[in-house]
Design a protein around this motif. Sequence first.
Motif, PDB file in Angstrom:
ATOM      1  N   ARG A   1       0.832  -1.208   0.000  1.00 18.86           N
ATOM      2  CA  ARG A   1       0.000   0.000   0.000  1.00 18.86           C
ATOM      3  C   ARG A   1       0.866   1.256   0.000  1.00 18.86           C
ATOM      4  N   ALA A   2       2.011   1.194   0.695  1.00 13.39           N
ATOM      5  CA  ALA A   2       2.934   2.330   0.680  1.00 13.39           C
ATOM      6  C   ALA A   2       3.507   2.531  -0.722  1.00 13.39           C
ATOM      7  N   VAL A   3       3.847   1.437  -1.387  1.00 11.85           N
ATOM      8  CA  VAL A   3       4.341   1.514  -2.761  1.00 11.85           C
ATOM      9  C   VAL A   3       3.246   2.065  -3.674  1.00 11.85           C
ATOM     10  N   GLY A   4       2.028   1.608  -3.455  1.00 11.62           N
ATOM     11  CA  GLY A   4       0.909   2.091  -4.257  1.00 11.62           C
ATOM     12  C   GLY A   4       0.648   3.565  -4.062  1.00 11.62           C
ATOM     13  N   LYS A   5       0.723   4.027  -2.824  1.00 11.86           N
ATOM     14  CA  LYS A   5       0.508   5.448  -2.541  1.00 11.86           C
ATOM     15  C   LYS A   5       1.568   6.299  -3.221  1.00 11.86           C
ATOM     16  N   GLU A   6       2.816   5.833  -3.149  1.00 10.23           N
ATOM     17  CA  GLU A   6       3.908   6.566  -3.782  1.00 10.23           C
ATOM     18  C   GLU A   6       3.722   6.646  -5.299  1.00 10.23           C
ATOM     19  N   ALA A   7       3.115   5.603  -5.870  1.00 11.71           N
ATOM     20  CA  ALA A   7       2.898   5.561  -7.320  1.00 11.71           C
ATOM     21  C   ALA A   7       1.644   6.318  -7.741  1.00 11.71           C
ATOM     22  N   GLY A   8       0.896   6.839  -6.780  1.00 12.91           N
ATOM     23  CA  GLY A   8      -0.276   7.643  -7.108  1.00 12.91           C
ATOM     24  C   GLY A   8      -1.560   6.867  -7.266  1.00 12.91           C
ATOM     25  N   LEU A   9      -1.629   5.626  -6.735  1.00  9.57           N
ATOM     26  CA  LEU A   9      -2.880   4.878  -6.814  1.00  9.57           C
ATOM     27  C   LEU A   9      -3.944   5.565  -5.977  1.00  9.57           C
ATOM     28  N   LYS A  10      -5.168   5.570  -6.480  1.00 12.52           N
ATOM     29  CA  LYS A  10      -6.285   6.143  -5.733  1.00 12.52           C
ATOM     30  C   LYS A  10      -6.689   5.188  -4.615  1.00 12.52           C
ATOM     31  N   SER A  11      -7.416   5.697  -3.639  1.00 15.83           N
ATOM     32  CA  SER A  11      -7.759   4.879  -2.467  1.00 15.83           C
ATOM     33  C   SER A  11      -8.559   3.643  -2.851  1.00 15.83           C
ATOM     34  N   PHE A  12      -9.465   3.777  -3.825  1.00 18.59           N
ATOM     35  CA  PHE A  12     -10.276   2.619  -4.208  1.00 18.59           C
ATOM     36  C   PHE A  12      -9.472   1.597  -5.008  1.00 18.59           C
ATOM     37  N   GLU A  13      -8.269   1.972  -5.472  1.00 15.97           N
ATOM     38  CA  GLU A  13      -7.415   1.028  -6.193  1.00 15.97           C
ATOM     39  C   GLU A  13      -6.522   0.227  -5.253  1.00 15.97           C
ATOM     40  N   GLN A  14      -6.382   0.675  -4.024  1.00 18.50           N
ATOM     41  CA  GLN A  14      -5.512   0.006  -3.058  1.00 18.50           C
ATOM     42  C   GLN A  14      -6.221  -1.191  -2.428  1.00 18.50           C
ATOM     43  N   VAL A  15      -5.506  -2.340  -2.363  1.00 17.10           N
ATOM     44  CA  VAL A  15      -6.114  -3.535  -1.776  1.00 17.10           C
ATOM     45  C   VAL A  15      -6.367  -3.321  -0.290  1.00 17.10           C
ATOM     46  N   LYS A  16      -7.474  -3.884   0.192  1.00 20.17           N
ATOM     47  CA  LYS A  16      -7.810  -3.807   1.611  1.00 20.17           C
ATOM     48  C   LYS A  16      -7.325  -5.038   2.370  1.00 20.17           C
ATOM     49  N   ASP A  17      -7.032  -6.116   1.656  1.00 23.22           N
ATOM     50  CA  ASP A  17      -6.550  -7.337   2.316  1.00 23.22           C
ATOM     51  C   ASP A  17      -5.779  -8.166   1.290  1.00 23.22           C
ATOM     52  N   LEU A  18      -4.927  -9.064   1.822  1.00 18.90           N
ATOM     53  CA  LEU A  18      -4.115  -9.942   0.985  1.00 18.90           C
ATOM     54  C   LEU A  18      -4.171 -11.371   1.498  1.00 18.90           C
ATOM     55  N   TYR A  19      -3.924 -12.282   0.589  1.00 21.24           N
ATOM     56  CA  TYR A  19      -3.673 -13.683   0.956  1.00 21.24           C
ATOM     57  C   TYR A  19      -2.294 -14.037   0.424  1.00 21.24           C
ATOM     58  N   LEU A  20      -1.405 -14.522   1.300  1.00 24.29           N
ATOM     59  CA  LEU A  20      -0.061 -14.921   0.887  1.00 24.29           C
ATOM     60  C   LEU A  20      -0.071 -16.385   0.474  1.00 24.29           C
ATOM     61  N   HIS A  21       0.323 -16.626  -0.752  1.00 23.47           N
ATOM     62  CA  HIS A  21       0.329 -17.983  -1.309  1.00 23.47           C
ATOM     63  C   HIS A  21       1.772 -18.427  -1.542  1.00 23.47           C
TER      64      HIS A  21
END
Length: 714
Positions: free
Chosen positions: A655-675
Amino acid sequence: MYFQKWLLSLRSHSGLHGSESEDLWSLLPSLHSFSLSSFSLSTSSLLGLGALASFTAYWLMTRPQPMRPPCDLQAQSVAVGGDPNCRRSAILKDDSLMEFYYDNVRTAYDMFQRGLKIAGNGPCLGSRKPGQPYEWISYTEVAQQAQWIGCGLMAKGYQPKSQQYVGIFSTNRPEWVISEMACYTYSMTVVPLYDTLGMEAMVHILNLTELTVVICDREERAASLLENKEKGLTPEISCLVLFNDFSQAFADRAKRCELEVLKLEHLMDLGRQNLKDPVPPQPQDLAVVSFTSGTTEKPKGAMITHGNIVSNTSSVIKILEDSSVCREDDVSISYLPLAHMLERLIELSMYSIGARVGFYQGDISLLMDDIKTLKPTFFPVVPRILNRIYDKIMASVTSPFGRALLLFAVRRKQAELSRGIVRNNSLWDKLVFNKIQASLGGNLRFAMTGSAPMSPTVMSFLRAALGCIIFEGYGQTECTAGCTFSLPGDMSTDHVGSPLPCAMVKLEDIPEMNYLVKNQQGEICIRGPTVFKGYMKDPEKTAEALDSDGWLHTGDVGQWLKNGTLRIIDRKKHIFKLSQGEYVAPERIENVYVRSVPVFQVFVHGDSLQSYVVGIVVPDRGVFVDWAKERGFVGSYEELCQNPDAKNAVLEDVRAVGKEAGLKSFEQVKDLYLHPEMFTVANGLLTPTLKSKRADIRRVFQEQLSSMYNKTEI
């Protein structure tokens, strides 16, 4: 035998069915042998029977009536040319599509003029200050002010022609509509602007349209336009017109870069001094250039004509003509962005019948207070808001008895809905749903939702609880707004209605996704007078959207149902729409997230019934263990993938990388699954060219994706 025959007659002519008539029917055995010759009736008996007859007659006259559908609900569309995958509305008499409903209404200007003739000095546009009632501007005043603004623009040198573009950059308020009507009064074209486009997109629009004048609501919004002018990014813009006051410092800044700034009231004063007769547009003239919000590329300007607008609104009027849904005394709440075509067409439809539109205060957190004060009869809404209403209702009932009573009442109302009966005055409305309905003003008769798919469960529940009609439609900017619409009386769910009378809708094969017309599935294509002229100055993108036969290719995947309605089942391109109507390009987000140090592969998923996205991440086996150890997490690669704290650390990083790249809030994931296992060609999750097989990944991780949506809190 007279009374027996009377009851038999009631049963055969009343339209009662099943349990509705059982109470009356059960009286017949006891009256079987009744006759004047065998009984001597007392006066009290005669009075009692008379009272029963009067009560029964009153009940039959006042009982709720089912809505009258405009066609057979089991055959809502008709095959065109014998092709079952190309269909048009069953309301039409033949394959000639509807261009207008009223002979003298062919443009958006005509639509308002019709309302002006109906309502005159009656209320048209309403607004309010905090804690105050709504104040109204009449149709006459709106028309007059629109003429003054238009004449003021011409006095400034702007021309009465469709190639004269006027930008409007404001939240919803009466001045937005008055400025729009000023443009239509003198054949000018509106270019709506909105904040969520971002400054780069805004600069692109200003330069593409060569906008010289923009009408804004306040100084803070106009400052962004001034800043671009100061940087030399938008050289053409020369005039800003503001609804609100502005500071002298702002005026001085504008003057230094040769940008004129004036208040709207001063422009109207100039217009009053230079009055000219209206120069109404023609149906083929441009009314608006509506820019799509764009995801992976610059926004495209859809060129919408007056004829496009009238054909679309006329089709909805045609569908509703026999249902008494739209009336002159209707009131709508305006809060959905006027920069988008859906809200614009809704409001123009209201004006054409002389109805009222009240504007929210501009703060979405105050919307419910505005609704309670306005008491609208019509509620344009998006699925996300309906979902919130549903969630709030369900969360408010905490006791087992209360929950059981609520669900029982819903089932009883749904039983009425299945017979086409819509009302808010039943016993269940008074006992259970009155507070819910009061929270939306208490006068709501109908609502409409469209911008994203609607959960059948929520739709059916709210139709019962709100005691009003909720229509659902489907469309996009390129077909002006809508191409399908649910019909009055159809209370089924999980579809977006049948084709509007202005549109033919067909499906085309998508073999690579195994969507074939022989299975009644394929890409949705639209043709008719509602389809746009193309994208402004972009013949390449226009050719991608419009084929040589005039069919608009939507990129959405649909399925025809047996009753002639359309269901949306997928998206051809890897772009999806969230419940609030925002488009998301998952591959763009994935390309950003792989920059995160612990991430090797990532898959972003969105559900159109949800307002946010989630993701599957395959950590980089070579660095993940050490990266996690630096943050205090110890374990093997597999153990760390199952560690919720390690997962949250990865989530925070992407999410920090996404914010730095200018992703909008609705584009940022709210949760992840590590596979722990890579996506590969061998396990069927990558194509031979190493692209994600999105459908297969969704299938393999369906359980994990569903789990994340079930537990994530917004």
